[in-house]
Design an enzyme around this catalytic site. Structure first.
Site, short mmCIF file in Angstrom:
data_model
loop_
_atom_site.label_atom_id
_atom_site.label_comp_id
_atom_site.label_asym_id
_atom_site.label_seq_id
_atom_site.Cartn_x
_atom_site.Cartn_y
_atom_site.Cartn_z
N ASP A 8 0.86 -1.18 0.00
CA ASP A 8 0.00 0.00 0.00
C ASP A 8 0.90 1.24 0.00
O ASP A 8 2.14 1.12 -0.04
CB ASP A 8 -0.92 -0.04 1.22
N GLU A 10 0.02 4.62 1.86
CA GLU A 10 -0.05 5.61 2.95
C GLU A 10 0.97 5.36 4.06
O GLU A 10 1.34 6.28 4.79
CB GLU A 10 -1.47 5.63 3.55
N HIS A 60 -2.56 0.03 -3.79
CA HIS A 60 -3.02 1.39 -3.50
C HIS A 60 -3.85 1.98 -4.64
O HIS A 60 -3.44 1.94 -5.80
CB HIS A 60 -1.84 2.32 -3.23
N HIS A 104 -1.30 1.20 6.88
CA HIS A 104 -1.73 2.30 7.75
C HIS A 104 -2.79 1.79 8.71
O HIS A 104 -3.31 0.68 8.57
CB HIS A 104 -2.31 3.43 6.90
N HIS A 115 -7.61 5.13 7.41
CA HIS A 115 -8.89 4.93 6.74
C HIS A 115 -9.07 3.44 6.49
O HIS A 115 -8.14 2.65 6.68
CB HIS A 115 -8.96 5.68 5.40
N GLU A 133 -8.16 -2.47 6.77
CA GLU A 133 -7.62 -3.18 5.61
C GLU A 133 -6.65 -4.27 6.05
O GLU A 133 -6.67 -5.39 5.55
CB GLU A 133 -6.92 -2.17 4.69
#
Length: 274
Positions: A8, A10, A60, A104, A115, A133
Protein backbone atom coordinates in the site's frame (compact mmCIF):
# COMPACT_ATOMS: atom_id res chain seq x y z
CA UNK A 1 9.87 -20.70 -0.08
CA UNK A 2 7.26 -18.56 -1.85
CA UNK A 3 6.45 -15.09 -0.47
CA UNK A 4 3.43 -12.85 -1.04
CA UNK A 5 3.68 -9.06 -0.67
CA UNK A 6 0.86 -6.52 -0.61
CA UNK A 7 2.17 -2.96 -0.95
CA UNK A 8 0.00 0.00 0.00
CA UNK A 9 1.12 3.64 -0.09
CA UNK A 10 -0.05 5.61 2.95
CA UNK A 11 2.38 3.79 5.24
CA UNK A 12 5.47 4.39 3.08
CA UNK A 13 8.40 6.36 4.52
CA UNK A 14 8.01 10.13 4.46
CA UNK A 15 4.52 10.16 2.93
CA UNK A 16 2.24 12.33 5.01
CA UNK A 17 -0.85 13.58 3.19
CA UNK A 18 -2.98 13.34 0.06
CA UNK A 19 -0.43 15.18 -2.08
CA UNK A 20 1.81 12.12 -1.76
CA UNK A 21 -0.76 9.42 -2.58
CA UNK A 22 -3.05 11.04 -5.15
CA UNK A 23 -1.82 10.63 -8.75
CA UNK A 24 -3.13 14.11 -9.61
CA UNK A 25 -0.92 15.85 -7.02
CA UNK A 26 2.58 17.26 -7.22
CA UNK A 27 4.26 14.91 -4.71
CA UNK A 28 2.93 11.69 -6.23
CA UNK A 29 5.80 10.82 -8.62
CA UNK A 30 8.35 11.22 -5.82
CA UNK A 31 6.20 8.96 -3.69
CA UNK A 32 6.03 6.25 -6.36
CA UNK A 33 9.82 6.08 -6.40
CA UNK A 34 10.06 5.84 -2.61
CA UNK A 35 7.33 3.18 -2.61
CA UNK A 36 9.18 1.15 -5.25
CA UNK A 37 12.48 1.46 -3.39
CA UNK A 38 10.78 0.37 -0.17
CA UNK A 39 9.29 -2.69 -1.84
CA UNK A 40 12.71 -3.56 -3.26
CA UNK A 41 14.39 -3.52 0.15
CA UNK A 42 12.00 -6.24 1.24
CA UNK A 43 12.11 -8.16 -2.05
CA UNK A 44 15.91 -8.16 -2.26
CA UNK A 45 16.23 -9.40 1.31
CA UNK A 46 13.64 -12.12 0.68
CA UNK A 47 15.64 -13.49 -2.23
CA UNK A 48 18.85 -13.23 -0.21
CA UNK A 49 17.20 -15.22 2.58
CA UNK A 50 16.31 -18.09 0.28
CA UNK A 51 12.92 -17.24 -1.19
CA UNK A 52 12.53 -18.82 -4.61
CA UNK A 53 9.52 -16.76 -5.68
CA UNK A 54 8.16 -13.35 -4.66
CA UNK A 55 4.77 -12.14 -5.88
CA UNK A 56 4.02 -8.46 -5.28
CA UNK A 57 0.52 -6.99 -5.42
CA UNK A 58 0.25 -3.21 -5.92
CA UNK A 59 -2.50 -2.37 -3.42
CA UNK A 60 -3.02 1.39 -3.50
CA UNK A 61 -5.86 3.28 -5.21
CA UNK A 62 -5.85 2.37 -8.95
CA UNK A 63 -3.13 -0.16 -8.09
CA UNK A 64 -0.71 0.96 -10.79
CA UNK A 65 1.81 2.83 -8.63
CA UNK A 66 4.89 0.60 -8.44
CA UNK A 67 7.53 1.18 -11.12
CA UNK A 68 7.86 -2.30 -12.58
CA UNK A 69 11.02 -1.50 -14.50
CA UNK A 70 12.79 -0.74 -11.21
CA UNK A 71 11.70 -3.81 -9.26
CA UNK A 72 14.03 -6.76 -8.65
CA UNK A 73 14.07 -8.62 -12.00
CA UNK A 74 12.87 -11.91 -10.51
CA UNK A 75 9.77 -10.30 -8.99
CA UNK A 76 6.32 -10.91 -10.44
CA UNK A 77 3.96 -7.94 -10.12
CA UNK A 78 0.18 -7.93 -9.94
CA UNK A 79 -1.23 -4.50 -10.75
CA UNK A 80 -4.22 -2.78 -12.28
CA UNK A 81 -7.53 -1.48 -11.03
CA UNK A 82 -10.29 -4.09 -11.19
CA UNK A 83 -9.12 -7.14 -9.22
CA UNK A 84 -11.55 -9.68 -7.75
CA UNK A 85 -9.67 -9.56 -4.44
CA UNK A 86 -8.12 -6.09 -4.55
CA UNK A 87 -5.30 -5.79 -1.99
CA UNK A 88 -4.92 -9.57 -1.67
CA UNK A 89 -5.31 -10.55 -5.32
CA UNK A 90 -3.29 -13.66 -6.16
CA UNK A 91 -2.96 -14.84 -2.58
CA UNK A 92 -3.58 -18.58 -2.10
CA UNK A 93 -2.43 -21.61 -0.13
CA UNK A 94 0.82 -21.94 -2.11
CA UNK A 95 2.57 -19.18 -0.16
CA UNK A 96 4.79 -19.72 2.90
CA UNK A 97 4.02 -16.27 4.28
CA UNK A 98 2.75 -12.80 3.53
CA UNK A 99 4.27 -9.39 4.15
CA UNK A 100 2.31 -6.13 4.13
CA UNK A 101 4.33 -3.01 3.26
CA UNK A 102 3.20 0.63 3.37
CA UNK A 103 0.21 -0.15 5.57
CA UNK A 104 -1.73 2.30 7.75
CA UNK A 105 -4.17 2.27 10.66
CA UNK A 106 -7.86 1.56 10.25
CA UNK A 107 -10.60 4.17 9.97
CA UNK A 108 -11.52 6.27 13.00
CA UNK A 109 -8.18 5.58 14.67
CA UNK A 110 -5.08 7.67 15.23
CA UNK A 111 -2.59 7.18 12.41
CA UNK A 112 -1.18 8.78 9.28
CA UNK A 113 -3.94 8.99 6.66
CA UNK A 114 -5.90 6.36 8.61
CA UNK A 115 -8.89 4.93 6.74
CA UNK A 116 -10.53 1.67 5.66
CA UNK A 117 -10.76 1.44 1.87
CA UNK A 118 -12.79 4.66 1.46
CA UNK A 119 -13.11 7.72 3.64
CA UNK A 120 -16.85 7.09 4.12
CA UNK A 121 -16.21 4.03 6.31
CA UNK A 122 -16.07 4.34 10.09
CA UNK A 123 -15.64 0.66 10.93
CA UNK A 124 -15.54 -2.80 9.39
CA UNK A 125 -16.69 -5.67 11.58
CA UNK A 126 -16.20 -9.39 11.03
CA UNK A 127 -18.71 -10.75 13.52
CA UNK A 128 -17.79 -8.64 16.56
CA UNK A 129 -14.14 -8.01 15.63
CA UNK A 130 -13.39 -4.54 14.29
CA UNK A 131 -10.83 -4.59 11.47
CA UNK A 132 -9.34 -2.32 8.85
CA UNK A 133 -7.62 -3.18 5.61
CA UNK A 134 -4.79 -4.86 7.49
CA UNK A 135 -7.06 -7.14 9.51
CA UNK A 136 -9.39 -7.98 6.64
CA UNK A 137 -6.45 -8.85 4.40
CA UNK A 138 -4.88 -10.95 7.17
CA UNK A 139 -8.14 -12.89 7.50
CA UNK A 140 -8.06 -13.71 3.77
CA UNK A 141 -4.48 -14.91 4.16
CA UNK A 142 -5.60 -16.99 7.14
CA UNK A 143 -8.36 -18.58 5.08
CA UNK A 144 -5.58 -20.05 2.93
CA UNK A 145 -3.46 -20.99 5.94
CA UNK A 146 -0.89 -18.25 5.19
CA UNK A 147 0.55 -16.29 8.12
CA UNK A 148 1.21 -12.55 7.88
CA UNK A 149 4.77 -12.54 9.11
CA UNK A 150 5.59 -8.81 8.80
CA UNK A 151 3.81 -5.47 8.59
CA UNK A 152 5.68 -2.27 7.67
CA UNK A 153 4.20 1.19 8.02
CA UNK A 154 3.56 3.81 10.66
CA UNK A 155 3.57 3.18 14.42
CA UNK A 156 -0.22 2.86 14.59
CA UNK A 157 -0.32 0.24 11.84
CA UNK A 158 2.32 -1.68 13.78
CA UNK A 159 0.23 -1.47 16.95
CA UNK A 160 -2.83 -2.73 15.09
CA UNK A 161 -0.87 -5.62 13.59
CA UNK A 162 0.57 -6.67 16.96
CA UNK A 163 -2.90 -6.70 18.54
CA UNK A 164 -4.27 -8.95 15.80
CA UNK A 165 -1.35 -11.25 14.99
CA UNK A 166 0.80 -12.63 17.85
CA UNK A 167 4.54 -12.70 17.10
CA UNK A 168 4.24 -10.68 13.90
CA UNK A 169 7.36 -8.67 13.02
CA UNK A 170 6.72 -4.95 12.55
CA UNK A 171 8.86 -2.29 10.86
CA UNK A 172 7.98 1.25 11.95
CA UNK A 173 9.25 3.71 9.34
CA UNK A 174 7.41 6.77 10.72
CA UNK A 175 5.64 7.91 13.88
CA UNK A 176 2.28 9.65 13.96
CA UNK A 177 2.04 13.21 15.22
CA UNK A 178 -1.38 13.87 13.72
CA UNK A 179 -3.28 12.28 10.85
CA UNK A 180 -1.29 14.49 8.45
CA UNK A 181 1.97 15.05 10.35
CA UNK A 182 4.74 12.59 11.12
CA UNK A 183 8.26 12.07 12.38
CA UNK A 184 9.85 9.88 9.72
CA UNK A 185 13.03 7.99 9.08
CA UNK A 186 14.86 8.93 5.91
CA UNK A 187 14.43 6.47 3.02
CA UNK A 188 17.99 5.22 3.53
CA UNK A 189 17.45 4.47 7.21
CA UNK A 190 14.04 2.99 6.51
CA UNK A 191 15.65 0.72 3.93
CA UNK A 192 18.14 -0.56 6.47
CA UNK A 193 15.33 -1.21 8.93
CA UNK A 194 13.23 -3.04 6.34
CA UNK A 195 16.15 -5.27 5.40
CA UNK A 196 16.79 -6.14 9.05
CA UNK A 197 13.14 -6.75 9.85
CA UNK A 198 12.49 -8.82 6.72
CA UNK A 199 15.36 -11.14 7.61
CA UNK A 200 13.99 -11.49 11.16
CA UNK A 201 10.45 -12.10 9.91
CA UNK A 202 11.54 -14.86 7.55
CA UNK A 203 13.69 -16.48 10.22
CA UNK A 204 10.83 -16.41 12.74
CA UNK A 205 7.97 -17.20 10.39
CA UNK A 206 7.31 -20.51 12.17
CA UNK A 207 6.31 -18.52 15.28
CA UNK A 208 3.39 -16.80 13.51
CA UNK A 209 0.07 -18.57 13.11
CA UNK A 210 -2.39 -17.67 10.35
CA UNK A 211 -5.24 -15.38 11.44
CA UNK A 212 -8.07 -17.86 10.93
CA UNK A 213 -11.37 -16.19 9.99
CA UNK A 214 -14.69 -17.34 11.41
CA UNK A 215 -16.90 -19.65 9.37
CA UNK A 216 -20.00 -18.03 7.88
CA UNK A 217 -18.91 -14.55 9.00
CA UNK A 218 -21.25 -11.60 9.36
CA UNK A 219 -19.80 -8.50 7.67
CA UNK A 220 -20.98 -5.19 9.08
CA UNK A 221 -19.85 -1.84 7.67
CA UNK A 222 -20.57 1.37 9.54
CA UNK A 223 -20.65 4.32 7.14
CA UNK A 224 -20.22 8.01 7.86
CA UNK A 225 -23.72 8.98 6.68
CA UNK A 226 -27.02 7.39 5.81
CA UNK A 227 -26.73 8.07 2.09
CA UNK A 228 -23.68 5.83 1.91
CA UNK A 229 -25.56 3.09 3.77
CA UNK A 230 -28.45 3.42 1.29
CA UNK A 231 -26.13 2.98 -1.67
CA UNK A 232 -24.39 -0.03 -0.08
CA UNK A 233 -27.79 -1.55 0.69
CA UNK A 234 -28.46 -1.80 -3.06
CA UNK A 235 -26.33 -4.95 -3.02
CA UNK A 236 -28.62 -8.00 -2.76
CA UNK A 237 -28.46 -9.79 0.59
CA UNK A 238 -27.70 -6.69 2.64
CA UNK A 239 -29.77 -4.86 5.23
CA UNK A 240 -29.39 -1.57 7.09
CA UNK A 241 -29.49 -2.05 10.85
CA UNK A 242 -32.39 0.11 12.11
CA UNK A 243 -31.41 3.48 13.51
CA UNK A 244 -27.81 3.23 12.30
CA UNK A 245 -25.62 3.78 9.25
CA UNK A 246 -24.42 0.16 9.47
CA UNK A 247 -25.04 -2.29 6.62
CA UNK A 248 -25.04 -6.00 7.39
CA UNK A 249 -24.27 -8.97 5.13
CA UNK A 250 -24.25 -12.66 6.01
CA UNK A 251 -21.41 -14.31 4.09
CA UNK A 252 -20.71 -17.98 3.45
CA UNK A 253 -16.97 -17.44 4.03
CA UNK A 254 -14.39 -14.66 4.38
CA UNK A 255 -13.82 -14.54 0.61
CA UNK A 256 -17.47 -13.72 -0.01
CA UNK A 257 -17.35 -11.18 2.84
CA UNK A 258 -14.31 -9.53 1.25
CA UNK A 259 -15.93 -9.22 -2.16
CA UNK A 260 -19.12 -7.93 -0.54
CA UNK A 261 -17.04 -5.25 1.18
CA UNK A 262 -15.55 -4.23 -2.16
CA UNK A 263 -18.96 -3.93 -3.78
CA UNK A 264 -20.52 -2.07 -0.84
CA UNK A 265 -17.72 0.48 -0.58
CA UNK A 266 -17.72 1.07 -4.33
CA UNK A 267 -21.46 1.71 -4.23
CA UNK A 268 -21.12 4.01 -1.21
CA UNK A 269 -18.69 6.24 -3.10
CA UNK A 270 -21.58 7.29 -5.36
CA UNK A 271 -23.07 9.31 -2.52
CA UNK A 272 -23.24 13.03 -3.25
CA UNK A 273 -23.27 15.96 -0.85
CA UNK A 274 -21.69 14.32 2.16
Amino acid sequence: MKLYMSVDMEGITGLVDYTHVDSRQHNYERSRQIMTDEANYVINTAFEQGCKEVIVNDSHSKMNNLLIEKLHPETQLINGGVKPFSMVEGLDESFSGAIFVGYHARASMKGVMSHSMIFGVRHFYINDVVVGELGFNAYVAGYYGVPVIMVAGDDQAAKEAEELIPNVTTAIVKETITRSAIKSLTPTKAGQLLQEKTAIALKNRHLVKPLIPPENPVLRIEFANYGQAEWANLMPGTEIEPGTTTVRFQAKNILEAYQAMLVMTELAMHTDFC
